[in-house]
Design a protein around this motif. Structure first.
Motif, PDB file in Angstrom:
ATOM      1  N   TYR A   1       0.843  -1.193   0.000  1.00 22.39           N
ATOM      2  CA  TYR A   1       0.000   0.000   0.000  1.00 22.39           C
ATOM      3  C   TYR A   1       0.879   1.244   0.000  1.00 22.39           C
ATOM      4  N   PHE A   2       0.244   2.400  -0.078  1.00 28.82           N
ATOM      5  CA  PHE A   2       0.945   3.678  -0.093  1.00 28.82           C
ATOM      6  C   PHE A   2       0.775   4.309   1.293  1.00 28.82           C
ATOM      7  N   PRO A   3       1.822   4.319   2.132  1.00 29.53           N
ATOM      8  CA  PRO A   3       1.677   4.809   3.510  1.00 29.53           C
ATOM      9  C   PRO A   3       1.468   6.312   3.592  1.00 29.53           C
ATOM     10  N   ILE A   4       0.724   6.710   4.587  1.00 25.92           N
ATOM     11  CA  ILE A   4       0.467   8.129   4.851  1.00 25.92           C
ATOM     12  C   ILE A   4       1.111   8.520   6.169  1.00 25.92           C
ATOM     13  N   PHE A   5       1.908   9.572   6.150  1.00 30.06           N
ATOM     14  CA  PHE A   5       2.496  10.118   7.369  1.00 30.06           C
ATOM     15  C   PHE A   5       1.697  11.357   7.758  1.00 30.06           C
ATOM     16  N   ASP A   6       1.082  11.315   8.925  1.00 27.85           N
ATOM     17  CA  ASP A   6       0.222  12.398   9.391  1.00 27.85           C
ATOM     18  C   ASP A   6       1.047  13.368  10.234  1.00 27.85           C
ATOM     19  N   THR A   7       1.219  14.596   9.750  1.00 29.27           N
ATOM     20  CA  THR A   7       2.026  15.581  10.471  1.00 29.27           C
ATOM     21  C   THR A   7       1.371  16.032  11.769  1.00 29.27           C
TER      22      THR A   7
ATOM     23  N   SER B   1       3.396   9.603   1.230  1.00 27.28           N
ATOM     24  CA  SER B   1       2.240  10.488   1.227  1.00 27.28           C
ATOM     25  C   SER B   1       2.202  11.195   2.576  1.00 27.28           C
ATOM     26  N   ILE B   2       2.002  12.494   2.553  1.00 27.29           N
ATOM     27  CA  ILE B   2       2.044  13.295   3.763  1.00 27.29           C
ATOM     28  C   ILE B   2       0.702  14.008   3.950  1.00 27.29           C
ATOM     29  N   LYS B   3       0.099  13.787   5.113  1.00 31.53           N
ATOM     30  CA  LYS B   3      -1.169  14.419   5.427  1.00 31.53           C
ATOM     31  C   LYS B   3      -0.909  15.628   6.317  1.00 31.53           C
TER      32      LYS B   3
ATOM     33  N   ILE C   1      -3.872  15.485   1.728  1.00 38.70           N
ATOM     34  CA  ILE C   1      -2.863  14.470   1.469  1.00 38.70           C
ATOM     35  C   ILE C   1      -2.052  14.857   0.233  1.00 38.70           C
ATOM     36  N   ARG C   2      -0.735  14.883   0.391  1.00 36.41           N
ATOM     37  CA  ARG C   2       0.155  15.174  -0.733  1.00 36.41           C
ATOM     38  C   ARG C   2       1.009  13.944  -1.001  1.00 36.41           C
TER      39      ARG C   2
ATOM     40  N   ARG D   1      -2.861  14.423  -8.634  1.00 36.22           N
ATOM     41  CA  ARG D   1      -3.973  13.769  -7.940  1.00 36.22           C
ATOM     42  C   ARG D   1      -5.174  13.547  -8.853  1.00 36.22           C
ATOM     43  N   GLU D   2      -5.242  14.296  -9.952  1.00 33.82           N
ATOM     44  CA  GLU D   2      -6.348  14.103 -10.867  1.00 33.82           C
ATOM     45  C   GLU D   2      -6.074  12.942 -11.814  1.00 33.82           C
ATOM     46  N   GLU D   3      -4.834  12.806 -12.233  1.00 34.93           N
ATOM     47  CA  GLU D   3      -4.488  11.767 -13.198  1.00 34.93           C
ATOM     48  C   GLU D   3      -4.232  10.426 -12.526  1.00 34.93           C
ATOM     49  N   CYS D   4      -3.364  10.404 -11.526  1.00 34.39           N
ATOM     50  CA  CYS D   4      -3.010   9.166 -10.820  1.00 34.39           C
ATOM     51  C   CYS D   4      -3.055   9.426  -9.325  1.00 34.39           C
ATOM     52  N   LYS D   5      -4.256   9.529  -8.776  1.00 31.00           N
ATOM     53  CA  LYS D   5      -4.399   9.952  -7.381  1.00 31.00           C
ATOM     54  C   LYS D   5      -3.955   8.904  -6.376  1.00 31.00           C
TER      55      LYS D   5
END
Length: 330
Positions: free
Chosen positions: A132-138, A177-179, A184-185, A204-208
């Motif tokens: 998966y694509f991990p998200i780091f929440d600031t 990915s950074i929240k 989310i970026r 994010r529109e093409e390959c979100k």
């Protein structure tokens, strides 16, 4: 990549980093340059290499649910490298008291949608894992401003300031990915300029949900990473035991996957990594986890599909992009 390097992070960040490591090269480029003058093109190069992907077998999982076998159409010609055999169609849950992992798909619908004999290249059993694509929440990973570092884009443009531990993880992973403030970026290393990582922000529109190989979009719950020395990019794989699997958006899986990615630790015939978007592989609610696909010791049958059926599935999933009505971001 050696897992020892991750023990310097917190347990949560380490877990995320290890999870994505098996497919750290799912994204585009990692070049070493003296300057960033001019445009750096997206290439297909590895970011990191690892010795094995055994880290995904550390958690106990429910065995894959496999039902009664049923005869499938024989391949039009005998496959050279795959085994012929009988395959299951609709699986049954292992524990009758457990929350069902599958919805009901009629026998008529299964019959209508399965590949014809002329479109079957061969059949065998796969060994799965999930990435998966991990998200780091600031907001959860905080630190004093003096301990924050800047992530830079092309030309030295400032993209975002994050805690050093997040920066280190992004550098090790090659992507992250950074929240921040609810947004989310998705960032991926574009190049390394004089020892400094430079990132580009995923469209994010093409390959979100991120990129697989080159500019192919990752399609959550319908993407496989595979050994591209054996399989082709865009090849369609049919996994009958996944038919009817209830996905996070409430839809039922049709059993079809497209190879959109490769992985440093994904090697050999029948070795597939299933992509679950932003949902961690270790999450008990992850549909793939619930049926045992997060454990590479699981074995379930699969069919390599070609011809008209493969083209139909590529259109269905809008390959190499993703369907317009794809599940919403979490």
């Amino acid at each position: 990549m050696q897992t020892k390097r991750f023990f310097t992070f917190t347990i949560v960040l380490a877990t995320m980093a290890l999870t994505a490591c098996g497919n750290a090269d799912q994204f585009a480029a990692y070049n070493s340059l003296d300057s960033d003058n001019g445009h750096v093109t997206l290439q297909d190069q590895r970011v990191h290499d690892i010795d094995s992907d055994g880290w995904q077998t550390t958690l106990p999982v429910q065995p894959a649910t496999v039902g009664s076998p049923e005869e499938f159409p024989a391949p039009a010609s005998a496959p050279e490298s795959e085994e012929d055999g009988t395959l299951p169609v609709q699986p049954a849950t292992v524990d009758p008291k457990a929350v069902p992992s599958h919805g009901t798909v009629s026998a008529e619908q299964i019959e209508k949608d399965r590949p014809a004999g002329k479109d079957i290249v061969g059949t065998s059993k796969l060994k799965p894992t999930v990435y998966y694509f991990p998200i780091f929440d600031t907001e959860k990973t905080t630190c004093p401003d003096s301990q924050k570092v800047t992530l830079y884009g092309q030309g030295g443009k400032t993209l975002i300031r994050v805690c050093k531990k997040i920066s280190d993880a992004c550098g090790l992973q090659g992507s992250c990915s950074i929240k921040k403030n609810g947004k989310i970026r998705l960032l991926n290393i574009l190049a390394r300029i004089k020892g400094q990582n430079r990132y580009f922000e995923i469209d994010r529109e093409e390959c979100k949900y991120g990129y697989g190989v080159r500019t192919v979009c990752l399609d959550p719950f319908h993407t496989l990473a595979a050994d591209l020395s054996i399989y082709k990019l865009g090849e369609v794989i049919y996994v009958p035991s996944v038919i009817g699997l209830i996905l996070p958006d409430g839809t039922l899986h049709d059993g079809y996957f497209i190879i959109r990615d490769k992985g440093a630790g994904i090697m050999g015939r029948g070795r597939f990594d299933f992509y679950s978007g932003f949902m961690p592989w270790y999450d008990k609610t992850n549909p793939f986890n619930k049926i045992g696909l997060a454990d590479k010791n699981t074995e379930v049958p699969y069919i390599r599909v070609t011809g008209a059926k493969a083209k139909e599935i590529q259109v269905r999933r809008n390959y190499p992009s993703i369907p317009k009505d794809n599940m919403p971001l979490q």
